[in-house]
Design a protein around this motif. Sequence first.
Motif, mmCIF file in Angstrom:
data_model
loop_
_atom_site.group_PDB
_atom_site.id
_atom_site.type_symbol
_atom_site.label_atom_id
_atom_site.label_comp_id
_atom_site.label_asym_id
_atom_site.label_seq_id
_atom_site.Cartn_x
_atom_site.Cartn_y
_atom_site.Cartn_z
ATOM 1 N N GLU A 1 0.853 -1.180 0.000
ATOM 2 C CA GLU A 1 0.000 0.000 0.000
ATOM 3 C C GLU A 1 0.891 1.231 0.000
ATOM 4 N N GLY A 2 0.731 2.069 -1.021
ATOM 5 C CA GLY A 2 1.572 3.244 -1.118
ATOM 6 C C GLY A 2 2.619 3.081 -2.203
ATOM 7 N N PRO A 3 3.563 4.014 -2.270
ATOM 8 C CA PRO A 3 4.521 4.048 -3.377
ATOM 9 C C PRO A 3 5.754 3.168 -3.185
ATOM 10 N N PHE A 4 5.820 2.386 -2.128
ATOM 11 C CA PHE A 4 7.032 1.625 -1.824
ATOM 12 C C PHE A 4 6.924 0.164 -2.264
ATOM 13 N N VAL A 5 8.075 -0.398 -2.612
ATOM 14 C CA VAL A 5 8.153 -1.795 -3.041
ATOM 15 C C VAL A 5 8.990 -2.564 -2.024
ATOM 16 N N LEU A 6 8.489 -3.709 -1.589
ATOM 17 C CA LEU A 6 9.208 -4.515 -0.600
ATOM 18 C C LEU A 6 10.635 -4.805 -1.042
ATOM 19 N N TYR A 7 11.559 -4.604 -0.110
ATOM 20 C CA TYR A 7 12.981 -4.945 -0.241
ATOM 21 C C TYR A 7 13.748 -4.061 -1.222
ATOM 22 N N GLU A 8 13.090 -3.059 -1.800
ATOM 23 C CA GLU A 8 13.830 -2.058 -2.549
ATOM 24 C C GLU A 8 14.529 -1.136 -1.547
ATOM 25 N N LYS A 9 15.581 -0.435 -2.004
ATOM 26 C CA LYS A 9 16.323 0.449 -1.119
ATOM 27 C C LYS A 9 15.900 1.900 -1.341
ATOM 28 N N TYR A 10 15.708 2.606 -0.227
ATOM 29 C CA TYR A 10 15.276 3.999 -0.270
ATOM 30 C C TYR A 10 16.113 4.817 0.712
ATOM 31 N N SER A 11 16.493 6.006 0.276
ATOM 32 C CA SER A 11 17.142 6.947 1.189
ATOM 33 C C SER A 11 16.049 7.739 1.909
ATOM 34 N N ARG A 12 16.435 8.479 2.922
ATOM 35 C CA ARG A 12 15.470 9.342 3.605
ATOM 36 C C ARG A 12 14.905 10.382 2.632
ATOM 37 N N ARG A 13 15.752 10.852 1.736
ATOM 38 C CA ARG A 13 15.292 11.819 0.731
ATOM 39 C C ARG A 13 14.261 11.184 -0.188
ATOM 40 N N ASP A 14 14.463 9.924 -0.564
ATOM 41 C CA ASP A 14 13.493 9.209 -1.395
ATOM 42 C C ASP A 14 12.129 9.170 -0.709
ATOM 43 N N VAL A 15 12.146 8.909 0.592
ATOM 44 C CA VAL A 15 10.889 8.842 1.343
ATOM 45 C C VAL A 15 10.188 10.199 1.300
ATOM 46 N N SER B 1 24.216 -1.321 8.354
ATOM 47 C CA SER B 1 25.163 -0.527 9.142
ATOM 48 C C SER B 1 25.190 0.893 8.617
ATOM 49 N N ASP B 2 25.902 1.763 9.305
ATOM 50 C CA ASP B 2 26.014 3.157 8.884
ATOM 51 C C ASP B 2 26.812 3.306 7.594
ATOM 52 N N ALA B 3 27.479 2.228 7.159
ATOM 53 C CA ALA B 3 28.211 2.275 5.895
ATOM 54 C C ALA B 3 27.258 2.329 4.704
ATOM 55 N N GLU B 4 26.012 1.945 4.925
ATOM 56 C CA GLU B 4 25.005 1.971 3.872
ATOM 57 C C GLU B 4 24.209 3.277 3.962
ATOM 58 N N ALA B 5 23.993 3.910 2.817
ATOM 59 C CA ALA B 5 23.277 5.185 2.801
ATOM 60 C C ALA B 5 21.771 4.994 2.748
ATOM 61 N N SER B 6 21.319 3.897 2.166
ATOM 62 C CA SER B 6 19.891 3.672 1.979
ATOM 63 C C SER B 6 19.388 2.505 2.816
ATOM 64 N N PHE B 7 18.068 2.454 2.976
ATOM 65 C CA PHE B 7 17.405 1.459 3.806
ATOM 66 C C PHE B 7 16.578 0.504 2.948
ATOM 67 N N TYR B 8 16.526 -0.751 3.370
ATOM 68 C CA TYR B 8 15.622 -1.706 2.736
ATOM 69 C C TYR B 8 14.209 -1.459 3.269
ATOM 70 N N TYR B 9 13.256 -1.398 2.364
ATOM 71 C CA TYR B 9 11.869 -1.236 2.785
ATOM 72 C C TYR B 9 11.325 -2.613 3.169
ATOM 73 N N GLY C 1 6.909 17.979 -0.246
ATOM 74 C CA GLY C 1 7.075 19.346 -0.729
ATOM 75 C C GLY C 1 8.471 19.882 -0.531
ATOM 76 N N ARG C 2 9.225 19.242 0.343
ATOM 77 C CA ARG C 2 10.626 19.620 0.562
ATOM 78 C C ARG C 2 11.368 18.413 1.120
ATOM 79 N N ASP C 3 12.677 18.494 1.098
ATOM 80 C CA ASP C 3 13.512 17.397 1.578
ATOM 81 C C ASP C 3 13.564 17.404 3.108
ATOM 82 N N LEU C 4 12.980 16.376 3.727
ATOM 83 C CA LEU C 4 12.955 16.282 5.192
ATOM 84 C C LEU C 4 14.021 15.329 5.733
ATOM 85 N N SER C 5 14.947 14.918 4.879
ATOM 86 C CA SER C 5 15.912 13.893 5.287
ATOM 87 C C SER C 5 16.753 14.307 6.491
#
Length: 206
Positions: free
Chosen positions: A39-53, A143-151, A60-64
């Motif tokens: 439900e919504g614009p996200f796909v399971l196990y795809e990677k998203y940054s905070r900016r992507d979210v 870990s913090d070495a990764e910039a994006s998160f798995y959904y 309306g603006r970057d809340l990352s």
Amino acid sequence: MMGYAKRLQNKEFCKQIEDLIQVGLWRYQDKFDRKQVTEGPFVLYEKYSRRDVSLLMNCGRDLSSIMYGMKRIGDDVFIFVTYHKVDAKSDELQYAEGKPDYADAFTDSMIFRWDSQIGKGPESSYMQDVTGAKRKHLLVKKSDAEASFYYMGTFDIISVVGDKKIDNRGNKKDITKVTMKMHQAVREDLLKYLESNLLDEEKKAI
């Protein structure tokens, strides 16, 4: 230079374009026509940054820059988790960078245990944002070495328990321990990756 319409008259070029379109269609079907659609614009196990979210939720603006740990956006709440935490570098500090040792982990493919920020008890506005959201989303990086998160998908809260933790100044602070149940079981290979030891991963990379 030869125009695009002129190039399409070349059979080999035209075939390559058709192949690219077909690959794109197959890729779309693989992601959006199967069970990983949510439900919504996200796909399971795809990677998203905070900016992507921020962008996908039409903020309306970057809340990352303010999207750490938890962020409520309308009827949705997003929990961001780093699975392997950085250890404290000083013997005088109990936690790295003043952060408590959050017990964030999957106990199996369906159950995830999450600790709120220190100082946020069950009755805090912070936790009310979490429990009161219509849709609750979990995003995890190893870990913090990764910039994006798995959904990891959406979840329901099955228990909320108040507790205490001692901060780096030795003060006892409220904290909330939350047990979540995912709407879909986490993919086994991804779960194994998140739980694998960071040192083992570094050795493989050498």
